[in-house]
Design a protein around this motif. Structure first.
Motif, PDB file in Angstrom:
ATOM      1  N   THR A  18       0.815  -1.227   0.000  1.00 32.25           N
ATOM      2  CA  THR A  18       0.000   0.000   0.000  1.00 32.25           C
ATOM      3  C   THR A  18       0.851   1.280   0.000  1.00 32.25           C
ATOM      4  N   TRP A  19       2.167   1.154   0.149  1.00 31.31           N
ATOM      5  CA  TRP A  19       2.985   2.357   0.311  1.00 31.31           C
ATOM      6  C   TRP A  19       3.140   3.129  -1.009  1.00 31.31           C
ATOM      7  N   CYS A  20       3.385   4.409  -0.890  1.00 30.25           N
ATOM      8  CA  CYS A  20       3.543   5.259  -2.075  1.00 30.25           C
ATOM      9  C   CYS A  20       4.860   4.924  -2.772  1.00 30.25           C
ATOM     10  N   PRO A  21       4.914   5.098  -4.092  1.00 28.27           N
ATOM     11  CA  PRO A  21       6.196   4.904  -4.785  1.00 28.27           C
ATOM     12  C   PRO A  21       7.236   5.874  -4.211  1.00 28.27           C
ATOM     13  N   GLY A  22       8.419   5.346  -3.950  1.00 27.35           N
ATOM     14  CA  GLY A  22       9.500   6.205  -3.433  1.00 27.35           C
ATOM     15  C   GLY A  22       9.563   6.270  -1.924  1.00 27.35           C
ATOM     16  N   CYS A  23       8.559   5.742  -1.232  1.00 26.32           N
ATOM     17  CA  CYS A  23       8.561   5.766   0.240  1.00 26.32           C
ATOM     18  C   CYS A  23       9.707   4.891   0.767  1.00 26.32           C
ATOM     19  N   GLY A  24      10.353   5.352   1.844  1.00 22.07           N
ATOM     20  CA  GLY A  24      11.498   4.616   2.397  1.00 22.07           C
ATOM     21  C   GLY A  24      11.137   3.316   3.095  1.00 22.07           C
ATOM     22  N   ILE A  25       9.856   3.139   3.388  1.00 21.14           N
ATOM     23  CA  ILE A  25       9.464   1.949   4.168  1.00 21.14           C
ATOM     24  C   ILE A  25       9.843   0.646   3.448  1.00 21.14           C
ATOM     25  N   GLY A  26       9.702   0.650   2.117  1.00 23.64           N
ATOM     26  CA  GLY A  26      10.030  -0.557   1.351  1.00 23.64           C
ATOM     27  C   GLY A  26      11.472  -0.981   1.589  1.00 23.64           C
ATOM     28  N   GLY A  53       0.371   3.103  11.691  1.00 19.16           N
ATOM     29  CA  GLY A  53       0.992   4.116  10.833  1.00 19.16           C
ATOM     30  C   GLY A  53       1.367   3.445   9.530  1.00 19.16           C
ATOM     31  N   CYS A  54       1.847   4.230   8.570  1.00 19.02           N
ATOM     32  CA  CYS A  54       2.325   3.584   7.336  1.00 19.02           C
ATOM     33  C   CYS A  54       3.424   2.596   7.709  1.00 19.02           C
ATOM     34  N   SER A  55       4.342   3.019   8.585  1.00 17.48           N
ATOM     35  CA  SER A  55       5.447   2.146   8.999  1.00 17.48           C
ATOM     36  C   SER A  55       4.924   0.941   9.757  1.00 17.48           C
ATOM     37  N   ASP A 123      12.022   6.420  10.630  1.00 14.79           N
ATOM     38  CA  ASP A 123      11.925   7.783  11.152  1.00 14.79           C
ATOM     39  C   ASP A 123      11.813   8.788   9.989  1.00 14.79           C
ATOM     40  N   ASN A 124      10.562   8.996   9.537  1.00  8.74           N
ATOM     41  CA  ASN A 124      10.363   9.938   8.425  1.00  8.74           C
ATOM     42  C   ASN A 124      10.038  11.341   8.923  1.00  8.74           C
ATOM     43  N   GLU A 125      10.167  11.555  10.208  1.00 10.65           N
ATOM     44  CA  GLU A 125      10.045  12.873  10.840  1.00 10.65           C
ATOM     45  C   GLU A 125       8.672  13.502  10.616  1.00 10.65           C
ATOM     46  N   TYR A 127       4.019  12.470  10.787  1.00 11.31           N
ATOM     47  CA  TYR A 127       2.930  11.490  10.839  1.00 11.31           C
ATOM     48  C   TYR A 127       2.473  11.283   9.405  1.00 11.31           C
ATOM     49  N   GLY A 128       2.906  10.204   8.794  1.00  9.80           N
ATOM     50  CA  GLY A 128       2.601   9.988   7.378  1.00  9.80           C
ATOM     51  C   GLY A 128       1.166   9.547   7.140  1.00  9.80           C
ATOM     52  N   LEU A 129       0.782   8.476   7.786  1.00  9.52           N
ATOM     53  CA  LEU A 129      -0.520   7.856   7.486  1.00  9.52           C
ATOM     54  C   LEU A 129      -1.685   8.831   7.612  1.00  9.52           C
ATOM     55  N   ASP A 202      12.187   8.652   4.189  1.00 10.75           N
ATOM     56  CA  ASP A 202      11.389   9.714   3.545  1.00 10.75           C
ATOM     57  C   ASP A 202       9.919   9.361   3.488  1.00 10.75           C
ATOM     58  N   CYS A 203       9.099  10.391   3.676  1.00 11.47           N
ATOM     59  CA  CYS A 203       7.678  10.306   3.320  1.00 11.47           C
ATOM     60  C   CYS A 203       7.557  11.333   2.200  1.00 11.47           C
ATOM     61  N   ILE A 204       7.805  10.868   0.997  1.00 11.50           N
ATOM     62  CA  ILE A 204       7.865  11.818  -0.112  1.00 11.50           C
ATOM     63  C   ILE A 204       6.525  12.505  -0.344  1.00 11.50           C
ATOM     64  N   GLU A 205       5.433  11.757  -0.191  1.00 13.06           N
ATOM     65  CA  GLU A 205       4.137  12.334  -0.572  1.00 13.06           C
ATOM     66  C   GLU A 205       3.605  13.367   0.409  1.00 13.06           C
ATOM     67  N   LEU A 206       3.725  13.077   1.706  1.00 17.66           N
ATOM     68  CA  LEU A 206       3.036  13.951   2.654  1.00 17.66           C
ATOM     69  C   LEU A 206       3.984  14.805   3.502  1.00 17.66           C
ATOM     70  N   ASN A 207       5.272  14.718   3.181  1.00 20.48           N
ATOM     71  CA  ASN A 207       6.251  15.589   3.829  1.00 20.48           C
ATOM     72  C   ASN A 207       7.157  16.182   2.766  1.00 20.48           C
TER      73      ASN A 207
HETATM   74  S1  SF4 Z   1       2.202   8.612   3.076  1.00 18.70           S
HETATM   75 FE1  SF4 Z   1       4.389   8.865   3.315  1.00 18.70          FE
HETATM   76  S2  SF4 Z   1       5.014   7.327   4.825  1.00 18.70           S
HETATM   77 FE2  SF4 Z   1       2.981   6.776   4.064  1.00 18.70          FE
HETATM   78  S3  SF4 Z   1       3.390   5.372   2.370  1.00 18.70           S
HETATM   79 FE3  SF4 Z   1       3.195   7.397   1.492  1.00 18.70          FE
HETATM   80  S4  SF4 Z   1       5.270   8.185   1.409  1.00 18.70           S
HETATM   81 FE4  SF4 Z   1       5.287   6.445   2.789  1.00 18.70          FE
END
Ligand code: SF4
Ligand code: TPP
Length: 346
Positions: A18-26, A53-55, A123-125, A127-129, A202-207
């Motif tokens: 479910t994570w966004c492309p480019g998110c560091g969680i992967g 959370g996303c993480s 630690d994407n600094e 609250y992503g989700l 990184d949370c590229i989309e929401l940060n």
């Molecule tokens: S919202 Fe941010 S932390 Fe959540 S999956 Fe997307 S990029 Fe990753």
């Protein structure tokens, strides 16, 4: 040939994730799975725990027994599992918001108890989700959904909190510094006791986009500018350093309480008091405050319990308290500190 056997540790049937492309969680998930595989651990001896959370979704993608706890509670579940099944390897995969904010108190105490678990904090600094609100580790001045003019508060320094009291293992790395990141994961998994890997991600989309980064890669280059790797044994890390800070248990000298042994005074040599005589020593009219206990009379005039405007315990003054003390045994410690002045005449 690339070894892809780590995929056995991932629930591939749940992909795409479910994570966004480019998110560091992967990257965190993949490298933790690779390290576990390299160590020869498996679904029989390893458990993954996450919060919300996303993480916090990471444990759901691992082909291990996994617990997805309420927000902020992964450490409580992980410590409980480790306590009842010390033979298992217990890992926690969660976010900085989950672990440092709502779960902050558990972080303090699970680390203090040195529970033998390994925590991977994405630690994407932020609250992503929930949409990109400022979290506990958001750097001061960062524009977020809840701080459009820049975050007002200083961040929680996880590295400082977790390296205050030995024993500890705190590693800081980033998803960009791949070899370093892998080494930290590996070493943390092998550490006996509580270990914490703070993975700047990184949370590229929401940060990231709100900060002006167009791609995740641009954010990774920013990590490279902000941090540098330090090698060798360290007991602390500065805020711009990537490395491992660790310390083994301190030898805390045990305080030896000096017990003053008072010479036993023979009963016959003590001044005798009848109960009527004792009643007169109730602190009134300039008299001292005497109390009898197990046949002996003590002078409690200096006790703070009888001082002050309210003189709270004065109803006890001038009395034999032997029966009352039977139901309040700690009172003995209070009485024995005071001078012995006589004995009860029966
Ligand atoms: S919202 Fe941010 S932390 Fe959540 S999956 Fe997307 S990029 Fe990753
Ligand atoms: C008790 C409770 N409070 C608040 C929330 C809302 N909430 C869900 S995830 C989250 C933040 C997660 O942040 P983080 O751990 O940093 O993970 P990320 O999404 O950034 O990976 C919050 C506040 C919740 N689910 N439960």
């Amino acid at each position: 040939m690339i070894d892809r056997s780590y995929k056995e540790l991932l629930k591939m049937r749940r992909f795409p994730h479910t994570w966004c492309p480019g998110c560091g969680i992967g990257a965190v998930l993949k490298n933790v799975a690779m390290a576990i595989k390299e160590l020869g651990w498996n679904d029989k001896n390893t458990v993954a725990v996450s919060g919300i959370g996303c993480s916090g979704r990471m444990s759901g993608y691992m082909n291990l027994d996994a617990v997805h706890t309420p927000h902020g509670r992964p450490l409580t579940a992980a410590e409980a599992i480790k306590t009842v099944r010390p033979d298992l390897h217990v890992i926690v995969l969660s976010g900085d918001g989950d672990l440092g904010s709502i779960g902050g108190n558990h972080l303090l105490h699970t680390s203090r108890r040195n529970s033998d678990i390994t925590v991977f904090c994405n630690d994407n600094e932020i609250y992503g989700l929930t949409g990109g609100q400022a979290g506990p580790t958001t750097p001061k001045g960062t524009k977020t959904l809840t701080s459009p003019r820049g975050e007002h508060y200083s961040p929680l320094r996880l590295g400082r909190i977790l390296t205050q009291q030995a024993p500890y293992f705190y590693a800081r790395t980033t998803v960009y510094h791949l070899n370093h990141f892998k080494a930290c994961i590996h070493e943390a998994l092998l550490w006996k006791g509580f270990s914490f890997v703070d993975i700047i991600s990184d949370c590229i989309e929401l940060n990231g986009r709100r900060l002006g980064f167009k791609t995740a890669h641009q954010m990774f280059k920013w990590f490279d500018e902000r941090f540098h790797i330090v090698e060798g044994e360290r007991d602390h890390l500065r805020e711009d350093e990537l490395g491992i800070a660790k310390a083994v248990a301190e030898e805390v000298p045990q305080a030896v309480e000096k017990v003053e042994v008072k010479p036993e005074i023979p009963m016959e040599s003590l001044k005798p008091f009848t109960l009527e005589e004792l009643h007169r020593f109730d602190g009134t009219g300039g008299n001292p405050i005497y109390i009898a206990y197990k046949g002996k009379v003590y002078d409690l005039s200096a006790s703070p319990l009888f001082q002050g405007e309210k003189r709270m315990r004065c109803h006890m003054a001038g009395k034999d308290l032997t029966k009352d003390m039977d139901i309040a045994p700690h009172g003995e410690d209070l009485i024995f500190k005071f001078p012995l002045v006589g004995r009860l005449k029966l």
